[in-house]
Design a protein around this motif. Structure first.
Motif, short mmCIF file in Angstrom:
data_model
loop_
_atom_site.label_atom_id
_atom_site.label_comp_id
_atom_site.label_asym_id
_atom_site.label_seq_id
_atom_site.Cartn_x
_atom_site.Cartn_y
_atom_site.Cartn_z
N ALA A 96 0.92 -1.07 -0.01
CA ALA A 96 -0.02 0.14 0.11
C ALA A 96 0.95 1.33 -0.15
O ALA A 96 0.47 2.35 -0.69
CB ALA A 96 -0.98 -0.09 1.06
N GLY A 97 2.09 1.10 0.94
CA GLY A 97 2.74 2.36 0.83
C GLY A 97 3.71 2.58 -0.62
O GLY A 97 3.85 3.72 -0.84
N GLY A 98 3.86 1.24 -1.09
CA GLY A 98 4.88 1.50 -2.21
C GLY A 98 3.97 2.05 -3.49
O GLY A 98 4.16 3.10 -4.23
N LEU A 99 2.62 1.68 -3.38
CA LEU A 99 1.56 2.16 -4.44
C LEU A 99 1.37 3.89 -4.22
O LEU A 99 1.19 4.33 -5.42
CB LEU A 99 0.04 1.71 -4.18
N GLY A 204 9.19 3.37 -4.52
CA GLY A 204 7.91 2.75 -4.23
C GLY A 204 7.65 1.40 -4.91
O GLY A 204 7.19 0.48 -4.40
N MET A 205 8.45 1.21 -6.02
CA MET A 205 8.45 -0.11 -6.98
C MET A 205 9.21 -1.26 -5.83
O MET A 205 8.82 -2.39 -5.68
CB MET A 205 9.09 0.10 -8.12
N THR A 206 10.23 -0.83 -5.22
CA THR A 206 11.04 -1.56 -4.38
C THR A 206 10.02 -2.23 -3.15
O THR A 206 10.08 -3.19 -2.65
CB THR A 206 12.17 -0.98 -3.92
N LEU A 207 9.44 -1.18 -2.58
CA LEU A 207 8.34 -1.66 -1.39
C LEU A 207 7.36 -2.37 -1.94
O LEU A 207 7.04 -3.39 -1.37
CB LEU A 207 7.54 -0.38 -0.80
N ILE A 208 6.84 -2.29 -3.09
CA ILE A 208 5.78 -3.23 -3.66
C ILE A 208 6.41 -4.51 -3.85
O ILE A 208 5.82 -5.63 -3.62
CB ILE A 208 5.15 -2.54 -5.23
N ALA A 209 7.62 -4.74 -4.41
CA ALA A 209 8.29 -6.07 -4.67
C ALA A 209 8.76 -6.42 -3.35
O ALA A 209 8.47 -7.81 -3.34
CB ALA A 209 9.75 -5.57 -5.46
N GLU A 210 9.07 -5.88 -2.45
CA GLU A 210 9.13 -6.45 -1.16
C GLU A 210 7.80 -6.95 -0.46
O GLU A 210 7.81 -8.06 -0.01
CB GLU A 210 9.78 -5.41 -0.11
N GLY A 211 6.94 -6.29 -0.67
CA GLY A 211 5.75 -6.87 -0.08
C GLY A 211 5.20 -7.97 -0.85
O GLY A 211 4.61 -9.07 -0.16
#
Length: 252
Positions: A96-99, A204-211
């Protein structure tokens, strides 16, 4: 007290403290860039107060989360599965934070690439300056995401809570010192704004990938950011040198 004294006498504890401080400072750069870009859109008399409040909330969130380390660790336990992949509360918060970060950075990039023109029927909508409360709310959302990620990473590096507290406080103090100079530098150099926004998209894309369970080594991300920043710094020096060499305009 005896526990703190014995901890201070352990070389391994000092190594863990230095390592954790360095990690917290680096992770804080992401948060600080977002705060700087967002607060620079506010009226001049509100910018400094918004930055201090945003960073203060980051400190409060991190210290509050450290007080509930046992609960935070449980956030890594899978809650449900999607296509065979178990998602935990931490994963969902990161996604959610990455998005949100990708959406916000992309929106800002669009505003800089295609600024409102005179007579544009959508000018009013595109040129809206966020209110102080709206800016603080957006900062709070990202503070929460970065804080949870930071604390979970810290828990994985050391089991000593006092070390975590010292590292977090030190990192936030660095953010407080660097906030105004960084914001002023970004404000003076429009090309740096675009570079910083690109960093936010990547983060942001890194956070989404980590998620979603795709581990992205932080070293690669920050190495790319450092290299890009160095290239932009050389460009700034080149532009300043070029402007100094320009001959004066005749008749001026």
């Amino acid at each position: 007290m005896d526990y703190l004294i014995s901890l201070a006498q352990q070389p391994a504890a000092w190594v863990a403290l230095v390592t954790l401080i360095a990690m917290e400072v680096v992770l804080g750069i992401d948060n600080l860039v977002f705060i700087s870009i967002l607060t620079n859109k506010l009226p001049a008399h509100q910018q400094k107060r918004a930055r201090m409040l945003g960073i203060g909330m980051a400190l409060f969130l991190r210290l509050a989360l450290l007080g509930t380390v046992a609960f935070i660790v449980q956030l890594t336990q899978p809650v449900f599965e999607i296509f065979g992949k178990g998602l935990s509360w931490r994963d969902m918060i990161l996604i959610a934070g990455g998005l949100f970060l990708v959406w916000k950075a992309t929106k800002e990039i669009h505003h800089h690439v295609d600024p409102p023109q005179e007579g544009d029927m959508f000018e009013g909508k595109k040129a809206v300056v966020p209110s102080f409360a709206a800016a603080i709310a957006q900062i709070l959302v990202l503070d929460l995401v970065f804080s949870i990620d930071s604390i979970i990473t810290a828990v994985g590096m050391t089991e000593h809570v006092p070390i975590m507290f010292i590292a977090v406080i030190f990192a936030v103090v660095v953010m407080l010192v660097a906030a105004n100079p960084l914001s002023a530098f970004i404000e003076r150099n429009p090309t740096v704004v675009m570079l910083a926004l690109s960093f936010l998209v990547m983060i942001g894309m890194t956070l989404i990938a980590e998620g979603f369970g795709a581990h992205v080594p932080k070293g690669y991300v920050y190495a790319a950011m450092a290299f890009s920043g160095l290239v932009e710094l050389l460009n700034l020096f080149a532009r300043r040198a070029s402007s100094k060499k320009k001959p004066p305009v005749a008749g001026a």
